[in-house]
Design a protein around this motif. Structure first.
Motif, PDB file in Angstrom:
ATOM      1  N   TYR A 120       0.812  -1.212   0.000  1.00  0.00           N
ATOM      2  CA  TYR A 120       0.000   0.000   0.000  1.00  0.00           C
ATOM      3  C   TYR A 120       0.851   1.269   0.000  1.00  0.00           C
ATOM      4  CZ  TYR A 120      -3.907  -3.034   1.349  1.00  0.00           C
ATOM      5  OH  TYR A 120      -4.869  -4.022   1.386  1.00  0.00           O
ATOM      6  N   THR A 121       2.101   1.146   0.380  1.00  0.00           N
ATOM      7  CA  THR A 121       2.949   2.348   0.523  1.00  0.00           C
ATOM      8  C   THR A 121       4.220   2.225  -0.309  1.00  0.00           C
ATOM      9  OG1 THR A 121       4.012   1.427   2.514  1.00  0.00           O
ATOM     10  CG2 THR A 121       2.078   2.836   2.844  1.00  0.00           C
ATOM     11  N   GLU A 128      10.401   9.756  -1.831  1.00  0.00           N
ATOM     12  CA  GLU A 128       9.340   9.037  -1.125  1.00  0.00           C
ATOM     13  C   GLU A 128       9.911   7.821  -0.392  1.00  0.00           C
ATOM     14  OE1 GLU A 128       5.922   8.103  -3.419  1.00  0.00           O
ATOM     15  OE2 GLU A 128       5.370  10.208  -3.765  1.00  0.00           O
ATOM     16  N   LYS A 132       9.692   7.176   3.644  1.00  0.00           N
ATOM     17  CA  LYS A 132       9.069   5.970   4.176  1.00  0.00           C
ATOM     18  C   LYS A 132       9.895   5.414   5.335  1.00  0.00           C
ATOM     19  CE  LYS A 132       7.158   1.503   2.866  1.00  0.00           C
ATOM     20  NZ  LYS A 132       6.849   0.577   1.765  1.00  0.00           N
ATOM     21  N   GLY A 136       7.560   6.544   8.329  1.00  0.00           N
ATOM     22  CA  GLY A 136       6.799   5.330   8.602  1.00  0.00           C
ATOM     23  C   GLY A 136       7.491   4.391   9.567  1.00  0.00           C
ATOM     24  N   TRP A 193       2.348  12.515   1.386  1.00  0.00           N
ATOM     25  CA  TRP A 193       2.882  11.156   1.421  1.00  0.00           C
ATOM     26  C   TRP A 193       3.155  10.718   2.859  1.00  0.00           C
ATOM     27  CZ3 TRP A 193       3.323   6.654  -0.608  1.00  0.00           C
ATOM     28  CH2 TRP A 193       4.414   5.819  -0.360  1.00  0.00           C
ATOM     29  N   ARG A 196      -0.036   9.802   4.623  1.00  0.00           N
ATOM     30  CA  ARG A 196      -0.504   8.494   4.182  1.00  0.00           C
ATOM     31  C   ARG A 196       0.276   7.378   4.881  1.00  0.00           C
ATOM     32  NH1 ARG A 196      -0.022   6.057  -1.963  1.00  0.00           N
ATOM     33  NH2 ARG A 196      -0.716   3.947  -1.447  1.00  0.00           N
ATOM     34  N   LEU A 197       1.573   7.543   5.017  1.00  0.00           N
ATOM     35  CA  LEU A 197       2.409   6.538   5.666  1.00  0.00           C
ATOM     36  C   LEU A 197       1.970   6.290   7.102  1.00  0.00           C
ATOM     37  CD1 LEU A 197       5.943   7.621   4.399  1.00  0.00           C
ATOM     38  CD2 LEU A 197       4.731   5.513   3.787  1.00  0.00           C
ATOM     39  N   GLU A 200      -1.475   4.530   7.254  1.00  0.00           N
ATOM     40  CA  GLU A 200      -1.378   3.101   6.957  1.00  0.00           C
ATOM     41  C   GLU A 200      -0.709   2.345   8.104  1.00  0.00           C
ATOM     42  OE1 GLU A 200      -2.661   1.310   4.713  1.00  0.00           O
ATOM     43  OE2 GLU A 200      -3.400   2.804   3.309  1.00  0.00           O
TER      44      GLU A 200
END
Length: 255
Positions: A120-121, A128, A132, A136, A193, A196-197, A200
């Motif tokens: 998903y990521t 990016e 992450k 993340g 971004w 979103r991380l 999720e």
């Protein structure tokens, strides 16, 4: 959930030295009789299984990101960080082996969640990919450190050592800030971004917690084992968000 018990003989301290003034994470520095309980051992194995999955996933991602690196020096840094993740995996494997647990069995319940998160990521470019790892993975690492406040001393030490930053955070901050300086429009895309991380990561963590009562019990505790009540758990998540906001500010991005 159990309220955090009061034990006069237990010395308590925070799991993260940077989180001064936090007493929610009670750690018994003296005897740990509960460390032999079957329910505790199952939760501790779950935590280590997650760490092993995380190390393998980080290796895959860093090796993949290295191929996108714009400069040779960047590629060397990324491959070095990837190799370090293999060393982390081996340390977790060895720790589990001493306890008579196979690392593959410990990882099995979490492999699907890790695979789903990374599907998903999947980053579209170099920047990016860097975010992450920094946003993340560090958000997840903060949570694992919180949980590690409620495991035995040897396991806790391993968790903190495996999750310790080896210079990658400074590397990411330097590269992202330089990219934003060169093209300020990049900041908006990277901020989205990052959100979103984190979203999720939270979703996957909730799914794992719902499926693994033993892991959740490490936080909530039992009658004779330290844990957090609902208010303390709320404060814990507030700390996670505060740490994330601080990292975003360091990057020059809006959280």
């Amino acid at each position: 959930m159990n309220e955090e018990p009061t034990r006069p003989a237990a010395a308590e301290r925070a799991s993260d030295p940077a989180a001064s003034g936090q007493n929610d994470q009670a750690i018994v520095e003296t005897a740990e009789p509960w460390a032999e309980q079957a329910s505790y051992r199952e939760g501790a194995v779950d935590l280590l299984g997650i760490l092993a999955c995380g190390a393998l996933a980080a290796f895959d991602r860093l090796a993949e990101d290295a191929r996108l690196a714009p400069q040779l020096a960047d590629r060397v840094h990324m491959t070095t960080m990837a190799a370090l993740q293999v060393a982390h995996f081996e340390r977790v494997r060895a720790h589990l082996a001493v306890q008579g647990t196979d690392v593959m069995s410990a990882m099995a319940p979490f492999q699907a969640a890790f695979t789903a998160f990374h599907e998903y990521t999947r980053p579209k470019d170099w920047l990016e990919g860097l975010l992450k790892a920094y946003v993340g993975d560090e958000f997840a690492a903060d949570f694992y450190r919180e949980v590690a406040a409620f495991v035995d001393a040897d396991t806790r030490r391993l968790v903190h050592e495996v999750l310790a930053d080896a210079g990658h955070a400074d590397f990411v901050v330097e590269k992202v800030r330089a990219a934003i300086k060169a093209d300020p429009k990049v900041a908006g895309r990277l901020a989205l971004w990052s959100r979103r991380l984190v979203g999720e990561a939270l979703s996957q963590a909730q799914r794992v917690a719902a499926d693994r009562d033993s892991l959740t019990s490490l936080l909530t505790g039992t009658v004779d084992r330290p844990g957090l009540d609902l208010a303390a758990i709320s404060r814990m998540f507030s700390r996670l968000i505060e740490n994330h906001t601080r990292r975003m500010r360091t990057l020059g991005l809006q959280s």
